[in-house]
Enzyme design. Structure first.
Site, short mmCIF file in Angstrom:
data_model
loop_
_atom_site.label_atom_id
_atom_site.label_comp_id
_atom_site.label_asym_id
_atom_site.label_seq_id
_atom_site.Cartn_x
_atom_site.Cartn_y
_atom_site.Cartn_z
N THR A 130 12.00 4.15 5.06
CA THR A 130 10.96 4.70 5.92
C THR A 130 10.07 3.59 6.46
OG1 THR A 130 9.55 5.08 3.96
CG2 THR A 130 10.89 6.93 4.72
N ARG A 160 11.17 -0.11 8.28
CA ARG A 160 11.70 -0.57 9.57
C ARG A 160 13.19 -0.84 9.42
NH1 ARG A 160 7.52 1.13 10.67
NH2 ARG A 160 5.86 0.30 12.02
N GLU A 167 14.72 2.69 19.11
CA GLU A 167 13.98 3.94 19.12
C GLU A 167 13.36 4.17 20.50
OE1 GLU A 167 11.17 4.16 15.93
OE2 GLU A 167 12.65 3.71 14.39
N HIS A 180 11.51 9.01 12.85
CA HIS A 180 10.34 8.14 12.65
C HIS A 180 9.05 8.96 12.61
CE1 HIS A 180 8.80 3.77 13.26
NE2 HIS A 180 8.14 4.41 12.30
N ARG A 233 0.81 -1.22 0.00
CA ARG A 233 0.00 0.00 0.00
C ARG A 233 0.85 1.27 0.00
NH1 ARG A 233 -1.17 2.27 4.96
NH2 ARG A 233 0.17 1.53 6.62
N ILE A 234 2.08 1.21 0.53
CA ILE A 234 2.95 2.39 0.50
C ILE A 234 3.83 2.38 -0.73
CG2 ILE A 234 4.77 3.65 1.72
CD1 ILE A 234 3.65 2.55 4.33
#
Length: 331
Positions: free
Chosen positions: A234, A236, A265, A285, A154-155
């Site tokens: 962008t 993981r 993180e 992030h 989807r991205i």
């Protein structure tokens, strides 16, 4: 219900339109980040429904086993940070909308922001100007170059579509079904993984992190990239073999990187190798961190709480917990 929300860094959620969905419930919001189990136990001792913002806090058995009132964890997207087995054993339902058919425009937009920032040296040029210097280097244009999209979900599909506006060619590497879908959308599938890394001037990673994709980008893959190529992540950090990106950048293949995600993180060490390299653009992030995206995400998350409170949980990823004698029933 007693609802707790963790890691709302900027106290944003209470300002969203969708926050009204929680009217009538007791909501407590924490704005800092805490991973210490003892502190979390104290904060969440009376929590019945826990709202998570992506993977900011690890929810593991040592914590779950001490939260006697916890009935529901509500979030969106994947859940590698949650011990699902421990939740099921304790009768804690995990609801998480996977939104597989919903494009993430926010992350796609940031991806292109990072591409432009790196290729045109925008952060370095800004820093130089503020230091009283003028034009410290020569950037690179995008038109006519090849964008490699690794993972066509989807991205990745949105990122590939945006490339047309920049006059770029697109190569896609992904599992076979995704390559066929990319081809149907007018994008070329790479001949092989090796050719993909060798031929692209920009490569952007767009895969979910799971057992099959962890470390899927190897040091050998990065070593195949051109000396003037850019690697963008962008998605993981663990998609890349541990330590491989820093080592590859130090060797000069690829020549640049732009990253929004890190192995640990939040990243708060200014001496981290990626933060001190001139050929790397870093953001903290923020791919999904826009007000518009928050409205979409938390509308789903709050709907899951409402459904649970009504006795009809939705988007349940551990259905065994529904019949567990260990967990309390909604009231």
């Amino acid at each position: 219900m007693k609802i707790s929300i963790l890691d709302d860094y900027h106290d944003t959620l209470r300002t969203l339109e969708c926050f009204r969905k929680l009217a009538g419930h007791e909501v407590e919001i924490w704005n800092d980040h805490v991973q210490d189990v003892g502190t979390l136990v104290e904060r969440l001792a009376h929590t019945e429904a826990l709202v998570l913002i992506r993977e900011r806090t690890q929810i593991r058995a040592p914590l779950i086993d001490r939260l006697d009132q916890l009935r529901l964890i509500s979030q969106r997207s994947v859940y590698p940070h949650i011990d699902i087995d421990a939740c099921t054993r304790r009768g804690v339902i995990v609801s998480s909308s996977q939104h597989a058919d919903t494009p993430s425009y926010a992350t796609s937009e940031l991806t292109w922001g990072l591409i432009l920032a790196a290729m045109r040296q925008i952060p370095r040029q800004m820093a130089a100007l503020r230091a009283g210097k003028w034009q410290i280097g020569v950037g690179a244009s995008l038109r006519g170059k090849t964008l490699g999209v690794y993972g066509y979900g989807r991205i990745g599909a949105v990122v590939a579509g945006y490339a047309k506006a920049f006059g770029m060619n697109v190569l896609v590497w992904a599992r076979e079904s995704s390559r066929l879908r990319a081809q149907a959308d007018g994008h070329a599938p790479a001949r092989s993984k090796e050719a993909f890394f060798e031929e692209c001037e920009v490569i952007s990673l767009h895969m979910r992190l799971n057992a099959a994709t962890r470390g899927i980008v190897t040091a050998e893959d990065l070593g195949r990239m051109k000396p003037d190529a850019l690697l963008v992540n962008t998605s993981r950090a663990p998609l890349i073999e541990p330590g491989a990106l820093v080592a590859a950048l130090q060797r000069g293949r690829p020549g640049m990187a732009a990253v929004d995600v890190y192995e640990e993180e939040p990243l708060l060490d200014p001496a981290h190798p990626l933060l001190v390299m001139d050929n790397v653009v870093c953001t903290p992030h923020i791919g999904y961190v826009t007000r518009d995206e928050y409205e979409l995400q938390f509308s789903d998350i709050f709907d899951q709480i409402i459904a649970y409170a009504a006795g009809a949980p939705i988007n349940v990823v551990n259905p065994e917990a529904l019949s567990s004698p260990a967990g309390p029933t909604p009231r």
